[in-house]
Write a protein that holds these residues in place. Structure first.
Motif, PDB file in Angstrom:
ATOM      1  N   LEU A 137      67.416 -40.386 116.554  1.00 27.38           N
ATOM      2  CA  LEU A 137      68.763 -39.832 116.716  1.00 27.38           C
ATOM      3  C   LEU A 137      69.821 -40.697 116.041  1.00 27.38           C
ATOM      4  O   LEU A 137      70.852 -40.190 115.601  1.00 27.38           O
ATOM      5  N   ALA A 138      69.538 -41.998 115.930  1.00 26.46           N
ATOM      6  CA  ALA A 138      70.470 -42.910 115.253  1.00 26.46           C
ATOM      7  C   ALA A 138      70.274 -42.901 113.740  1.00 26.46           C
ATOM      8  O   ALA A 138      71.036 -43.531 113.012  1.00 26.46           O
ATOM      9  N   GLY A 139      69.241 -42.189 113.271  1.00 22.69           N
ATOM     10  CA  GLY A 139      68.993 -42.101 111.832  1.00 22.69           C
ATOM     11  C   GLY A 139      68.277 -43.307 111.255  1.00 22.69           C
ATOM     12  O   GLY A 139      68.286 -43.513 110.047  1.00 22.69           O
ATOM     13  N   SER A 140      67.643 -44.093 112.094  1.00 22.11           N
ATOM     14  CA  SER A 140      66.966 -45.300 111.627  1.00 22.11           C
ATOM     15  C   SER A 140      65.569 -44.977 111.097  1.00 22.11           C
ATOM     16  O   SER A 140      64.804 -44.260 111.745  1.00 22.11           O
ATOM     17  N   PRO A 141      65.214 -45.542 109.967  1.00 22.04           N
ATOM     18  CA  PRO A 141      63.878 -45.296 109.407  1.00 22.04           C
ATOM     19  C   PRO A 141      62.756 -45.947 110.233  1.00 22.04           C
ATOM     20  O   PRO A 141      61.592 -45.572 110.089  1.00 22.04           O
TER      21      PRO A 141
END
Length: 173
Positions: free
Chosen positions: A80-84
């Motif tokens: 949800l935070a867009g972290s890979p």
């Protein structure tokens, strides 16, 4: 990874959290039913507690599902935070969740023989005298009818199907 996988991981986490929640709410009734069954069998009603065994939300019945739920919420949060890093964590955690749920399912299916064997190995003569099938059946009566088998089976479906869907998204990547 996308919001779909995060939603699935959150749903699977909630499925695991249902275990301690239900045991917390109804475990006292189940414990009372077990103690009544032990008394009926002429076994000391405190023998389970004396050997560190319980049917409520104590011990591993709480920390294990809460730990698994937490482990699932970590990659969901990263997604949800867009972290890979979410994808890497999901590749590690999701297969482990499937394996753990296989162990839980196996434990559910073999409860009578495995508890009987554990009691036999305990060295406690009182435990060894217990009719385990009747004791476990009594414990079940402490829970509402919708818990076993309905909630239990729904939880397995959510965990297995949700995990397969997450892994399919990872593979499609």
């Amino acid at each position: 990874m996308n919001g779909y996988t995060a939603a699935l991981q959150i749903l699977i986490a909630l499925a695991f959290l249902s275990i301690p929640l239900v045991r917390s709410r109804y475990g006292g009734r189940a414990q009372a039913a077990v103690e009544a069954e032990l008394a009926r069998q002429g076994v000391r009603t405190t023998v389970m507690a004396e050997n560190g065994m319980r049917v409520d939300a104590g011990g591993h019945e709480t920390w294990a599902p809460v730990g698994i739920a937490t482990a699932l919420l970590v990659p969901a949060a990263f997604t949800l935070a867009g972290s890979p890093v979410a994808e890497t964590l999901s590749w590690i955690i999701q297969p482990l969740v499937v394996l753990v749920n296989c162990v839980i399912l196996y434990s559910n299916l073999t409860a009578v023989p495995s508890v009987t064997a554990a009691f036999a190995k305990s060295g406690d003569a009182e435990l060894q005298r217990i009719d385990v099938r009747s004791m476990l059946a009594a414990a079940e009566t402490g829970f509402p009818r919708w818990v076993m088998p309905y909630l239990q089976n729904l939880r397995h479906v959510v965990v297995f199907a949700g995990s397969i869907a997450v892994l399919a998204v990872l593979i499609a990547g």
